[in-house]
Design an enzyme around this catalytic site. Sequence first.
Site: not given
Lengths: 219, 231
Positions: A45-47
């Site tokens: 998840s790119e966060n």
Amino acid sequence: MLDKEGIAKRIAQEIQNNYYVNLGIGIPTLVANYIPKNINVCFQSENGLLGMGPFPSEDAVDADLINAGKQTITMLPGASIFDSAMSFGMIHAQKIDLTILGAMEVSEMGDIANWKIPGKMVKGMGGAMDLVASAKNIIVAMQHVNKEGESKLLPKCSLPLTGIRCVKKIVTELAVLAVLPEGGFKLLERAPGVSVETIKKATLGKLVIEGDIPEMAFN
Amino acid sequence: MMNKKVKDAESAIFDIKDGDTLMLGGFGLCGIPENCISALVKMGVKNLTCISNNAGVDDFGIGLMLQQKQVKKMIASYVGENAEFERQLLTGELDVELIPQGTLAFRCMAAGYGMPAIYTPAGVGTEVAIGKEIRNFNGKDYLLEMAFNASFAIVKAWKGDTEGNLIYKATARNFNAAMAMAGKITIAEVEELVEPGGLDPNEIHTPGIYVHRIFQGSNYEKRIEKKTITK
């Protein structure tokens, strides 16, 4: 014709063992529900998370633990946390094996538009421009036609682009198609009960049809 | 030893003035510096340029500063879920620069590492590339993107010590760790502030050298944007 779950189910078949995968918002998120039991996959998840797990139970909800769609989630054993710079570092260093995202339009050259409708919608590109610029493999989950019945698989995108010449494969409610390096949508599979004729009518971009086109197989 | 402890949010932001450029950590509402945002609203500084991944929601986060019309320009990657933001954008009250999320992170990183600029393929062939220098490396095009130059970075961490060392919790690390390194003056608010020695040096995410002021925040609401559960 497939519903959203059907599109997700078909895309799940593309995931190979030990893949690192980034899932976009919308239909791509549903793909996680259909990974075969014998396949080991790690979701990024790119966060800032590798090893994303399912949604938490009510008593395990943690405001400090969300995915890039801002949904509360959990971490699986072996998960890791990092900051946004490292997250996009691993994306641009092509450590992610597969990116699955939605699109408003795709062109026969593999260009994708999914972040802006001028005058109507300005939400921003988020991480999409980074993901499409550096993904080793991109599968797009999308509707073949819009609400007016107009094709979203075009010779050229009409909306502002997210990235160019990057889409490798498309799964829609009607078909599975590959984007050819020289341009064109190569028809690979038909959705159950959908004819080649229907797909032809729904595709405005160059459609390449070779031999008999099989129907998608679901286990 | 360096003591960077200040009393509260008001004393941490005292010298922020009209027209300043601020970085604000967080992703959505996760890990945002709630105490400093409240203090900025109370202080009433205006014409700010805010660099943040998102713009909060109507009544929380940076949304509170938008309501008071304190923001002149917003640099962000994704600004959905905020009707007031959309209204100010469409009426032209607010200047908005949307940039790819990785570019946002790398421009922070560059500032924190003393690099003037970075090259990224994100946005090549799109409207993001307009007016930017393009360079080809090994057959692929990249855009030249400049390091941020912000007067203040305001971040939120889980734990900190009076030296300014920070530890973040879970995905609340997000842009906080990258921005903490990037401000000319970095202000950190933490849930728990301890004396030197109270944190394990092996577990520090942001070394104190990057942090100029630190205080223990209070009354964290930690609002959840999209609560999703498994039944």
